[in-house]
Enzyme design. Structure first.
Site, PDB file in Angstrom:
ATOM      1  N   GLU A 148       0.964  -1.286   0.072  1.00 58.08           N
ATOM      2  CA  GLU A 148      -0.094   0.056  -0.047  1.00 58.08           C
ATOM      3  C   GLU A 148       0.818   1.122   0.213  1.00 58.08           C
ATOM      4  O   GLU A 148       1.846   1.295   0.537  1.00 58.08           O
ATOM      5  CB  GLU A 148      -0.860  -0.055   1.309  1.00 58.08           C
TER       6      GLU A 148
ATOM      7  N   CYS B  99       2.914   8.274   1.784  1.00 56.97           N
ATOM      8  CA  CYS B  99       3.158   7.350   2.703  1.00 56.97           C
ATOM      9  C   CYS B  99       3.576   5.940   2.123  1.00 56.97           C
ATOM     10  O   CYS B  99       2.826   5.356   1.192  1.00 56.97           O
ATOM     11  CB  CYS B  99       2.154   7.169   3.756  1.00 56.97           C
TER      12      CYS B  99
ATOM     13  N   CYS C 258       4.994  -7.323   8.172  1.00 53.92           N
ATOM     14  CA  CYS C 258       5.718  -6.979   8.931  1.00 53.92           C
ATOM     15  C   CYS C 258       6.116  -7.916   9.952  1.00 53.92           C
ATOM     16  O   CYS C 258       5.001  -8.704  10.518  1.00 53.92           O
ATOM     17  CB  CYS C 258       5.517  -5.798   9.637  1.00 53.92           C
TER      18      CYS C 258
ATOM     19  N   CYS D  56       3.382  -5.737  16.280  1.00 55.31           N
ATOM     20  CA  CYS D  56       2.647  -4.951  17.447  1.00 55.31           C
ATOM     21  C   CYS D  56       1.331  -5.358  17.226  1.00 55.31           C
ATOM     22  O   CYS D  56       0.688  -5.430  16.466  1.00 55.31           O
ATOM     23  CB  CYS D  56       2.891  -3.348  16.857  1.00 55.31           C
TER      24      CYS D  56
ATOM     25  N   CYS E 287      -1.565  -3.380  15.229  1.00 50.75           N
ATOM     26  CA  CYS E 287      -1.336  -2.991  13.837  1.00 50.75           C
ATOM     27  C   CYS E 287      -1.654  -4.215  12.736  1.00 50.75           C
ATOM     28  O   CYS E 287      -1.571  -5.371  12.714  1.00 50.75           O
ATOM     29  CB  CYS E 287       0.085  -2.933  13.725  1.00 50.75           C
TER      30      CYS E 287
ATOM     31  N   GLY F 219       5.292  -2.473   6.965  1.00 51.36           N
ATOM     32  CA  GLY F 219       6.877  -2.733   7.112  1.00 51.36           C
ATOM     33  C   GLY F 219       7.679  -1.966   8.192  1.00 51.36           C
ATOM     34  O   GLY F 219       7.105  -0.870   8.584  1.00 51.36           O
TER      35      GLY F 219
ATOM     36  N   SER G 168      10.002   6.490   9.854  1.00 51.83           N
ATOM     37  CA  SER G 168       9.397   6.080  11.029  1.00 51.83           C
ATOM     38  C   SER G 168       9.643   4.466  11.528  1.00 51.83           C
ATOM     39  O   SER G 168       9.923   3.559  10.626  1.00 51.83           O
ATOM     40  CB  SER G 168       7.914   5.920  10.961  1.00 51.83           C
TER      41      SER G 168
ATOM     42  N   SER H 234       8.002   5.215  16.869  1.00 52.29           N
ATOM     43  CA  SER H 234       6.628   4.821  17.064  1.00 52.29           C
ATOM     44  C   SER H 234       6.888   4.427  18.582  1.00 52.29           C
ATOM     45  O   SER H 234       7.274   3.383  18.973  1.00 52.29           O
ATOM     46  CB  SER H 234       6.259   3.540  16.351  1.00 52.29           C
ATOM     47  N   LEU H 235       6.456   5.533  19.395  1.00 53.24           N
ATOM     48  CA  LEU H 235       6.502   5.078  20.872  1.00 53.24           C
ATOM     49  C   LEU H 235       5.475   4.222  21.581  1.00 53.24           C
ATOM     50  O   LEU H 235       5.748   3.055  22.212  1.00 53.24           O
ATOM     51  CB  LEU H 235       6.992   6.314  21.756  1.00 53.24           C
ATOM     52  N   HIS H 236       4.368   4.822  21.510  1.00 55.86           N
ATOM     53  CA  HIS H 236       3.065   4.356  22.071  1.00 55.86           C
ATOM     54  C   HIS H 236       3.130   3.877  23.428  1.00 55.86           C
ATOM     55  O   HIS H 236       1.945   3.545  23.856  1.00 55.86           O
ATOM     56  CB  HIS H 236       2.690   3.106  20.968  1.00 55.86           C
TER      57      HIS H 236
ATOM     58  N   ASN I 258      -6.539   4.033  14.914  1.00 50.51           N
ATOM     59  CA  ASN I 258      -7.635   3.789  13.866  1.00 50.51           C
ATOM     60  C   ASN I 258      -8.103   2.316  14.084  1.00 50.51           C
ATOM     61  O   ASN I 258      -7.284   1.391  14.056  1.00 50.51           O
ATOM     62  CB  ASN I 258      -6.811   3.686  12.469  1.00 50.51           C
TER      63      ASN I 258
ATOM     64  N   CYS J  19      -1.709   1.779   8.381  1.00 54.62           N
ATOM     65  CA  CYS J  19      -0.642   0.974   7.425  1.00 54.62           C
ATOM     66  C   CYS J  19      -1.435  -0.591   7.459  1.00 54.62           C
ATOM     67  O   CYS J  19      -1.863  -1.070   8.773  1.00 54.62           O
ATOM     68  CB  CYS J  19       0.448   0.890   7.773  1.00 54.62           C
TER      69      CYS J  19
HETATM   70  N1  SAH Z   1       6.949   0.039  10.984  1.00 55.28           N
HETATM   71  C1  SAH Z   1       7.394   1.457  11.281  1.00 55.28           C
HETATM   72  C2  SAH Z   1       6.692   2.151  10.028  1.00 55.28           C
HETATM   73  C3  SAH Z   1       5.287   1.677   9.696  1.00 55.28           C
HETATM   74  S1  SAH Z   1       3.925   1.948  10.805  1.00 55.28           S
HETATM   75  C4  SAH Z   1       6.953   2.031  12.781  1.00 55.28           C
HETATM   76  O1  SAH Z   1       6.054   0.981  13.414  1.00 55.28           O
HETATM   77  O2  SAH Z   1       7.091   3.073  13.044  1.00 55.28           O
HETATM   78  C5  SAH Z   1       3.721   3.485  10.726  1.00 55.28           C
HETATM   79  C6  SAH Z   1       2.751   4.259  11.958  1.00 55.28           C
HETATM   80  O3  SAH Z   1       1.454   3.770  11.931  1.00 55.28           O
HETATM   81  C7  SAH Z   1       3.513   3.594  13.153  1.00 55.28           C
HETATM   82  O4  SAH Z   1       3.542   4.730  14.272  1.00 55.28           O
HETATM   83  C8  SAH Z   1       2.562   2.861  13.792  1.00 55.28           C
HETATM   84  O5  SAH Z   1       2.499   2.535  15.066  1.00 55.28           O
HETATM   85  C9  SAH Z   1       1.125   3.302  13.461  1.00 55.28           C
HETATM   86  N2  SAH Z   1      -0.068   2.364  13.279  1.00 55.28           N
HETATM   87  C10 SAH Z   1      -0.090   1.268  13.200  1.00 55.28           C
HETATM   88  N3  SAH Z   1      -1.458   0.685  13.397  1.00 55.28           N
HETATM   89  C11 SAH Z   1      -1.988   1.977  13.555  1.00 55.28           C
HETATM   90  C12 SAH Z   1      -3.515   1.911  13.717  1.00 55.28           C
HETATM   91  N4  SAH Z   1      -4.357   0.829  13.745  1.00 55.28           N
HETATM   92  N5  SAH Z   1      -3.749   3.250  13.922  1.00 55.28           N
HETATM   93  C13 SAH Z   1      -2.983   4.178  14.016  1.00 55.28           C
HETATM   94  N6  SAH Z   1      -1.810   4.091  13.771  1.00 55.28           N
HETATM   95  C14 SAH Z   1      -1.265   2.967  13.537  1.00 55.28           C
HETATM   96 FE1  SF4 Z   2       5.360  -3.395  11.942  1.00 57.92          FE
HETATM   97 FE2  SF4 Z   2       5.362  -0.696  12.422  1.00 57.92          FE
HETATM   98 FE3  SF4 Z   2       3.091  -2.323  12.240  1.00 57.92          FE
HETATM   99 FE4  SF4 Z   2       4.766  -2.384  14.495  1.00 57.92          FE
HETATM  100  S1  SF4 Z   2       3.413  -0.672  13.874  1.00 57.92           S
HETATM  101  S2  SF4 Z   2       3.685  -4.234  13.104  1.00 57.92           S
HETATM  102  S3  SF4 Z   2       6.753  -2.349  13.277  1.00 57.92           S
HETATM  103  S4  SF4 Z   2       4.496  -1.848  10.852  1.00 57.92           S
END
Ligand code: SAH
Ligand code: SF4
Length: 386
Positions: free
Chosen positions: A93, A114, A121, A125, A128, A198, A230, A253-255, A329, A372
């Site tokens: 995507e 993006c 991946c 996480c 995700c 990814g 990122s 991506s701290l979270h 999301n 993503c």
């Molecule tokens: N793998 C890398 C880059 C891709 S993810 C990373 O984790 O940083 C890009 C961003 O989208 C990250 O900050 C990820 O945590 C966030 N993301 C993933 N799923 C999401 C969701 N359902 N809602 C909002 N952000 C999300």
């Molecule tokens: Fe992979 Fe980034 Fe999604 Fe975590 S947030 S599963 S590292 S794409």
């Protein structure tokens, strides 16, 4: 994936030395690059000012893959999501986001793309969609670059007048060789966020080469300062990135601001816990002198309580970082949910009270599965049901 090297994975220097070995004049290499990065042609035969014998030789030696659009969501002037098919049938995507002052660049930015770096991946996480089906493979250099070219190709085909230079304020792509006349075309995309499917730093070498080509004046002509990488927090690769010559922006991506919360939702935190991640970020920040962004998705009942504000503020101060709060999301098949707007705003206000630069992002494209991996997941599910 193809066996032969793809033409878009080569640098100008590599192309020149190949052309020298073939006794071709240097201007032919410039012409070729112009076809690839200015006109973004989809076939060898479209390169009409290259002699047929040279085109045949190139065809014989290199592949020239273009992405095939299988699905698009969203309408013009809003966030649009592209689902591409690769040559091995894998799906990836890209998301095109129109100018917005609240995003990563300045308000004058025209469009942000993006970009994905892997199929699936491996980092898993919990919240995700990209990791749900696991990891399939890294994207090749050309597959990363092609996302930019394919979106621009699609955009130009939608409205042929966009093939011509417009106003002076348009970003233009200079010609590859200063000794040749300058051909310029407006570049639709002038801001990249490497936040698609990814983990970018797990495909380090291909990503670096792709960004080098997208940055080069003979290639994409996109400023490195307009590229945000990122990462979920691969500490050793963050240190490596600090040694790269190009000045990319870095988003983490701290979270979760404590190991307890972060490890619960991001398995990578067990490998690189917060003290390791923050010291790698400090190294990057000091070496590059650039501000880091901390991404913090707000997930109801997981990381949105006010007791996370203090450790988050401490981290942000230590790293001289700004914080991007993103309402989660919802993902089909996952139980996590975004908190109410009240909770989101209270969290943001508490951060700002702690003297942290923080923005609460009103997620663009919530309605079109913009996070993503979601469109791919949906399409893969439909494919399995067919
Ligand atoms: N793998 C890398 C880059 C891709 S993810 C990373 O984790 O940083 C890009 C961003 O989208 C990250 O900050 C990820 O945590 C966030 N993301 C993933 N799923 C999401 C969701 N359902 N809602 C909002 N952000 C999300
Ligand atoms: Fe992979 Fe980034 Fe999604 Fe975590 S947030 S599963 S590292 S794409």
């Amino acid at each position: 994936m193809s066996v032969s090297i793809d033409i878009k994975s080569l640098t100008f220097e590599e192309l020149l030395s190949q052309f020298q070995a073939w006794d071709q004049p240097a201007y032919r290499a410039s012409q070729l690059l112009e076809w690839l990065y200015v006109h973004r042609v989809a076939s060898w035969d479209a390169m009409s000012n290259l002699p047929k014998a040279l085109r045949d030789r190139l065809r014989h030696h290199y592949s020239h893959h273009v992405l095939e659009l299988v699905r698009k969501q969203g309408s013009r002037d809003t966030t649009q999501k592209f689902l591409w098919k690769l040559s091995d049938q894998s799906l990836i995507e890209s998301v095109l986001i129109p100018a917005s002052p609240a995003l990563y660049g300045e308000p004058s930015d025209r469009h942000t793309l993006c970009v994905s770096t892997q199929v699936g991946c491996a980092y898993g996480c919990k919240f995700c969609a990209s990791g749900l089906d696991g990891w399939k493979r890294n994207l090749g250099v050309e597959e990363i670059i092609e996302q930019v070219m394919a979106v621009e190709r699609w955009h130009a085909a939608e409205d042929p007048t966009r093939q011509n230079p417009q106003s002076k304020s348009d970003t233009t792509v200079p010609h590859a060789d200063s000794s040749s006349p300058h051909a310029t075309l407006p570049r639709l995309i002038n801001n990249l966020v490497i936040m698609g499917m990814g983990e970018p730093l797990a495909n380090y070498d291909n990503l670096m080469r792709a960004l080098e080509i997208l940055n080069a004046p003979w290639g994409g002509g996109i400023g490195a300062r307009k590229m945000t990488i990122s990462t979920s927090g691969l500490a050793p690769q963050i240190r490596k990135l600090a040694d790269e010559p190009l000045q990319f922006r870095l988003a983490i991506s701290l979270h979760g601001a404590t190991d307890e919360v972060r490890s619960r939702i991001m398995p990578v935190n067990r490998k690189y816990p917060l003290h390791e991640l923050t010291s790698a970020c400090e190294f990057y920040q000091i070496k590059k002198g650039r501000m880091i962004t901390l991404e913090y998705i707000l997930i109801a009942g997981v990381n949105d309580s006010l007791d996370q504000v203090k450790p988050l503020a401490e981290l942000a101060h230590r790293l001289n970082a700004k914080v991007n709060l993103i309402p989660y999301n919802n993902v089909d098949g996952l139980d996590w949910e975004r908190p109410s707007e009240d909770v989101q705003e209270r969290f943001a206000a508490a951060l700002v009270n702690s003297k942290v630069t923080a923005t609460l992002r009103r997620e663009k494209g919530h309605d079109i599965d913009a996070a993503c991996g979601q469109l791919r997941l949906k399409t893969e599910k439909e494919r399995r049901q067919e």
